[in-house]
Design an enzyme around this catalytic site. Structure first.
Site, PDB file in Angstrom:
ATOM      1  N   SER A   1     134.570 -36.961 -52.521  1.00  0.00           N
ATOM      2  CA  SER A   1     133.495 -36.128 -53.070  1.00  0.00           C
ATOM      3  C   SER A   1     132.764 -36.965 -54.111  1.00  0.00           C
ATOM      4  CB  SER A   1     134.119 -34.856 -53.635  1.00  0.00           C
ATOM      5  OG  SER A   1     133.127 -33.970 -54.035  1.00  0.00           O
TER       6      SER A   1
ATOM      7  N   HIS B   1     131.532 -34.791 -49.257  1.00  0.00           N
ATOM      8  CA  HIS B   1     130.785 -33.607 -49.680  1.00  0.00           C
ATOM      9  C   HIS B   1     129.375 -34.066 -50.019  1.00  0.00           C
ATOM     10  CE1 HIS B   1     134.865 -31.859 -51.174  1.00  0.00           C
ATOM     11  NE2 HIS B   1     134.779 -31.899 -49.863  1.00  0.00           N
TER      12      HIS B   1
ATOM     13  N   ASP C   1     140.018 -30.629 -52.360  1.00  0.00           N
ATOM     14  CA  ASP C   1     139.884 -30.679 -50.911  1.00  0.00           C
ATOM     15  C   ASP C   1     140.500 -31.983 -50.390  1.00  0.00           C
ATOM     16  OD1 ASP C   1     139.031 -30.033 -48.339  1.00  0.00           O
ATOM     17  OD2 ASP C   1     137.052 -30.932 -48.632  1.00  0.00           O
TER      18      ASP C   1
END
Lengths: 192, 269
Positions: free
Chosen positions: A18, A45, A138
């Site tokens: 991310s 992301h 995540d």
């Protein structure tokens, strides 16, 4: 799921990250050998719009073919695949990609967990998951799934990550086989 | 995680007992959906999950709704709606009557987005929006015109990016976390169950929208559904798909012309 690893001719690496992960990719990609013997799948992301800027930016850093995934496309060695914005990316048992626009997982779509878990079920020991910089948890469950299916889990050394929350979570959950920096990732992928 | 064999058994049950054919749906996504329901309902074993689906028709209906993806939003991909507004709707103004089909409309956010576009281009009064889905429950929600407030700020921004110039809040009234869209938008909508797998063409349309539905189908079913759309699009009508879906590689391609870079094709042959 039916696993038929004997017909699966090449290793697969999925990299998830991310915030701060683009920086990792910009250093990693130029170091990779061409042609690549594995398939490299990138799930980061990103903003919620279908823009092609990220794939263009990354493609400038490598001679390896790099593309945003089209649905139903086969996963092939020697190609770098980028998960499209706003879809979860999954792998079918016939080694093709599929897309899914179901609910966000961990507040995000694409979610790294979805691709890690789906690829783990299909590729088992042929799969390596690499989790890098990010500010979200995540990917950690996905790494656990990869290890459980016999694959390998690498995590960026938290002290080398721009944002260390994501790798730190993986460390806390014991969701890794090895902690690596970007040079280690390059050496590892080139050795496959 | 549910095994391939168990999933096949469930899909056969849904077909045999309830007539829902999911056998040509993409398995990776279905597997995740079924796993999610299995965890949610805490079935101790596959046998108990299967028994519940077979023996309880009400649960089976909820199960079908749970394994299909019902995520949708208003003005998703604003550039797509901008193209509808600027390039598609102007070519339909001369028609005495405009028929539009939203196939797989889920809870209806796209249908309301379309009604707003038609209203703003002065075409709503002579339009009819057919909105279909295989889940009766989501159609009830669509019919109500009531949507959660939480994402409305983002919808308003998408509306603006899609060329909207009004105050988006003029279109709804807020009540307790929900937005009720004005009833005159809903007057031209017809909601009905329709299963793209098993039901046939039911009218001729000027525009068919089916966005982010085909990604859940295997190639065979995709071709089947595209053929159904081909039979349902009138001459010079349009077919619109999701941002990662395409007519390329389908048998329709030679007779359809794509609009710029948008996932909108016009029937030319």
């Amino acid at each position: 799921m039916a696993q038929d690893w004997l017909t699966q001719p090449h290793p697969v690496v999925v990299i998830g990250g991310s915030s701060g992960s683009i920086e990792v990719l910009l250093t990693l990609l130029p170091g990779l050998r061409s042609p690549l013997r594995s398939a490299l799948i990138v799930v980061v992301h990103r903003r919620n719009t279908a823009d092609s800027t990220l794939s263009e930016l990354l493609a400038l850093r490598t001679r390896i073919p790099l593309k945003e995934v089209d649905e139903k496309e086969p996963v092939e060695a020697g190609v770098i695949y980028l998960a499209p914005a706003d879809y979860h990316l999954l792998i079918e048992t016939d080694f093709t990609f599929s897309l899914d626009d179901s609910e966000k997982i961990n507040y995000t779509r694409p979610a790294i967990d979805v691709t890690f878990e789906s690829a783990a079920a299909v590729y088992g020991p042929w799969l390596t998951g690499i989790l890098v910089s990010g500010a979200n948890a995540d990917g950690v469950n996905g790494l656990l799934a990869i290890r459980q299916a016999g694959g390998r889990a690498l995590v960026q050394k938290p002290e080398t990550a721009l944002v260390d929350f994501m790798p730190q979570q993986a460390v806390q959950q014991q969701a890794f086989d090895q902690l690596v920096d970007v040079d280690d990732m390059i050496a590892y992928i080139n050795s496959l | 995680m549910i095994s391939t064999e168990e999933l096949n058994l469930l899909l056969t049950d849904l077909l045999d007992w309830y007539g829902y054919d999911f056998t040509h749906y993409s398995r990776a996504s279905l597997t995740r959906r079924v796993d999610r329901l299995w965890n949610l309902e805490k079935f101790p074993s596959f046998a108990e999950l299967r028994y519940r689906v077979r023996s309880d028709a009400t649960y089976a209906q909820r199960f079908v709704e749970g394994i299909t993806v019902n995520v949708t939003e208003m003005f998703r991909d604003p550039s797509f709606y901008l193209a509808l507004r600027n390039d598609v709707l102007p070519t339909l103004t001369a028609k005495p009557f405009i028929r539009i089909w939203h196939a797989g409309c889920s809870t209806g956010e796209e249908v309301y987005s379309m009604a707003i576009l038609l209203r703003e281009t002065g075409l709503l009064y002579k339009s009819l929006l057919y909105a279909t889905d295989l889940n009766p429950e989501v159609l009830d929600r669509a019919r109500s015109g009531i949507f959660p407030m939480a994402p409305l700020r983002q919808y308003a921004e998408s509306y603006r990016l899609a060329g909207g110039t009004r105050d988006f809040s003029d279109y709804y009234t807020a009540h307790y976390g929900y937005a009720k869209f004005s009833e005159d938008l809903g007057e031209k909508m017809v909601f009905s169950t329709h299963n793209l797998v098993s039901d046939s063409s039911f009218n001729e349309f000027d525009l068919i929208l089916c966005r982010n539905v085909l990604i859940y189908f295997d190639k065979l079913l995709q071709e089947h559904v595209l053929t159904l759309f081909d039979r349902s699009v009138g001459p010079l009508g349009y077919l619109a798909l999701g941002s990662k879906e395409t007519l390329k590689f389908s048998s329709l391609q030679p007779r359809y012309k794509q609009l710029n870079n948008e996932k909108i094709w016009r029937k030319i042959g």
